[in-house]
Scaffold this motif. Structure first.
Motif, PDB file in Angstrom:
ATOM      1  N   UNK A 111       4.611  26.074 115.230  1.00  0.00           N
ATOM      2  CA  UNK A 111       4.864  25.913 116.668  1.00  0.00           C
ATOM      3  C   UNK A 111       5.521  27.146 117.267  1.00  0.00           C
ATOM      4  N   UNK A 112       6.398  27.805 116.493  1.00  0.00           N
ATOM      5  CA  UNK A 112       7.104  28.966 117.012  1.00  0.00           C
ATOM      6  C   UNK A 112       6.213  30.174 117.218  1.00  0.00           C
ATOM      7  N   UNK A 113       5.104  30.232 116.492  1.00  0.00           N
ATOM      8  CA  UNK A 113       4.174  31.353 116.635  1.00  0.00           C
ATOM      9  C   UNK A 113       2.989  30.980 117.521  1.00  0.00           C
ATOM     10  N   UNK A 114       2.387  29.818 117.261  1.00  0.00           N
ATOM     11  CA  UNK A 114       1.197  29.415 118.002  1.00  0.00           C
ATOM     12  C   UNK A 114       1.467  28.994 119.430  1.00  0.00           C
ATOM     13  N   UNK A 115       2.621  28.345 119.671  1.00  0.00           N
ATOM     14  CA  UNK A 115       2.951  27.895 121.018  1.00  0.00           C
ATOM     15  C   UNK A 115       2.994  29.028 122.026  1.00  0.00           C
ATOM     16  N   UNK A 116       3.812  30.047 121.781  1.00  0.00           N
ATOM     17  CA  UNK A 116       3.867  31.161 122.731  1.00  0.00           C
ATOM     18  C   UNK A 116       2.577  31.974 122.790  1.00  0.00           C
ATOM     19  N   UNK A 117       1.809  31.992 121.701  1.00  0.00           N
ATOM     20  CA  UNK A 117       0.514  32.680 121.746  1.00  0.00           C
ATOM     21  C   UNK A 117      -0.407  31.995 122.750  1.00  0.00           C
ATOM     22  N   UNK A 118      -0.440  30.670 122.691  1.00  0.00           N
ATOM     23  CA  UNK A 118      -1.244  29.918 123.650  1.00  0.00           C
ATOM     24  C   UNK A 118      -0.808  30.204 125.074  1.00  0.00           C
ATOM     25  N   UNK A 119       0.504  30.167 125.311  1.00  0.00           N
ATOM     26  CA  UNK A 119       1.017  30.404 126.661  1.00  0.00           C
ATOM     27  C   UNK A 119       0.718  31.820 127.131  1.00  0.00           C
ATOM     28  N   UNK A 120       0.784  32.769 126.212  1.00  0.00           N
ATOM     29  CA  UNK A 120       0.499  34.166 126.561  1.00  0.00           C
ATOM     30  C   UNK A 120      -0.946  34.314 127.041  1.00  0.00           C
ATOM     31  N   UNK A 121      -1.886  33.693 126.325  1.00  0.00           N
ATOM     32  CA  UNK A 121      -3.295  33.783 126.716  1.00  0.00           C
ATOM     33  C   UNK A 121      -3.556  33.034 128.020  1.00  0.00           C
ATOM     34  N   UNK A 122      -2.858  31.915 128.237  1.00  0.00           N
ATOM     35  CA  UNK A 122      -2.994  31.191 129.497  1.00  0.00           C
ATOM     36  C   UNK A 122      -2.517  32.063 130.657  1.00  0.00           C
ATOM     37  N   UNK A 123      -1.403  32.787 130.440  1.00  0.00           N
ATOM     38  CA  UNK A 123      -0.901  33.707 131.467  1.00  0.00           C
ATOM     39  C   UNK A 123      -1.898  34.819 131.750  1.00  0.00           C
ATOM     40  N   UNK A 124      -2.534  35.328 130.694  1.00  0.00           N
ATOM     41  CA  UNK A 124      -3.528  36.382 130.880  1.00  0.00           C
ATOM     42  C   UNK A 124      -4.709  35.868 131.705  1.00  0.00           C
ATOM     43  N   UNK A 125      -5.110  34.633 131.429  1.00  0.00           N
ATOM     44  CA  UNK A 125      -6.203  34.052 132.215  1.00  0.00           C
ATOM     45  C   UNK A 125      -5.821  33.934 133.682  1.00  0.00           C
ATOM     46  N   UNK A 126      -4.590  33.479 133.956  1.00  0.00           N
ATOM     47  CA  UNK A 126      -4.112  33.384 135.338  1.00  0.00           C
ATOM     48  C   UNK A 126      -4.057  34.769 135.987  1.00  0.00           C
ATOM     49  N   UNK A 127      -3.663  35.741 135.198  1.00  0.00           N
ATOM     50  CA  UNK A 127      -3.547  37.117 135.706  1.00  0.00           C
ATOM     51  C   UNK A 127      -4.900  37.616 136.217  1.00  0.00           C
ATOM     52  N   UNK A 128      -5.932  37.438 135.409  1.00  0.00           N
ATOM     53  CA  UNK A 128      -7.261  37.890 135.826  1.00  0.00           C
ATOM     54  C   UNK A 128      -7.765  37.084 137.018  1.00  0.00           C
ATOM     55  N   UNK A 129      -7.463  35.774 137.038  1.00  0.00           N
ATOM     56  CA  UNK A 129      -7.939  34.926 138.132  1.00  0.00           C
ATOM     57  C   UNK A 129      -7.300  35.315 139.463  1.00  0.00           C
TER      58      UNK A 129
END
Length: 274
Positions: A100-118
């Motif tokens: 959870x400590x590694x995968x959780x923030x990875x997921x959030x990071x990619x979600x932020x990147x998607x929002x960034x491009x959008x």
């Protein structure tokens, strides 16, 4: 209460030797139960909405929901181990911390990147779909988080040096990098969304949801995932303190994070005024 060993060196040589007292077992069991009872219905609803909606599937948030779902079931496994399979309960707990400590923030990071491009580069946003970047990001989370969690938890004594390098160097570095990305992207997206547009200073419902989403993602990362990454630096200082004090604190923070973000996401999607 747990019993503190007299010889720290001898204790450090034992694997999974933390002897939790009744109050500690009760606290960990409560964390597991609450995490599952609150998180599982929310995740089930999110997945149902995602797969029954006629809109384009939000692959990254769907992947995060599945990721958290696995975390919840691992919590139930740990609950069983606390009372029935005590020799492996600490290993399950450590697995959850890394997973959870590694995968959780990875997921959030990619979600932020998607929002960034959008928001920032809307013309380039379709390229994410064309080149299946979101699918690649989703798979990358599992490829990195699960094997790392297994290797750092169940690797045995021959993997000891690898575990220390993985937790203290690689995982921490990745966490810092992702935190910087999330913070930078969230600030830029928030600033762009709050700029005056044709509708004046009032944000549209879509912008409000996007703004609230990036804020919730940043807050979740800074309040829960960053403290867990910092606490991992105590891993090499004292094995007893790490296993019996720091690890339960980490699992508490990660369990809260695993529930707070899905709940906030479901609330934001269901409330246009959010």
């Amino acid at each position: 209460m747990a019993h503190f060993p007299n010889n720290g060196t001898n204790y450090s040589s034992k694997i999974g030797s933390c002897d939790f007292g009744r109050s500690q077992i009760a606290s960990l069991a409560l964390i597991d139960i609450i995490t599952f009872l609150i998180g599982q219905p929310v995740i089930t609803r999110l997945l149902w909405i995602t797969f029954t909606s006629k809109k384009e599937k939000d692959i990254l948030n769907c992947n995060l929901a599945v990721f958290h779902n696995f975390q919840y079931w691992m919590s139930i496994l740990h609950l069983v181990a606390l009372f029935v399979l005590k020799p492996i309960q600490m290993q399950v707990l450590k697995f959850l911390v890394v997973y959870a400590g590694l995968g959780g923030p990875m997921n959030l990071c990619f979600i932020c990147m998607q929002r960034y491009f959008a928001v920032i580069h809307p013309m380039s946003y379709p390229l994410l779909k064309k080149y299946r970047c979101r699918e690649v990001w989703a798979v990358a989370v599992w490829i990195i988080a699960v094997p790392t969690a297994f290797a750092s938890t169940f690797g045995g004594n021959e993997m000891a040096s690898f575990r220390e390098d993985m937790i203290n160097t690689v995982s921490f570095t990745v966490m810092v990098f992702m935190t910087v990305v999330i913070a930078r992207v969230s600030i830029k997206v928030a600033m762009t969304l709050t700029k005056s547009g044709p509708e004046g200073n009032k944000l549209s419902s879509g912008k409000r949801r996007a703004f609230t989403t990036v804020c919730a993602t940043a807050v979740t990362t800074l309040c829960f995932y960053v403290p867990v990454a910092l606490l991992q630096k105590f891993r090499t200082m004292d094995n007893y303190i790490y296993e019996c004090v720091i690890t339960p604190v980490c699992i508490l923070l990660l369990s809260v994070a695993g529930v707070v973000h899905p709940v906030s996401y479901l609330y934001i999607q269901g409330n246009p005024s959010a």
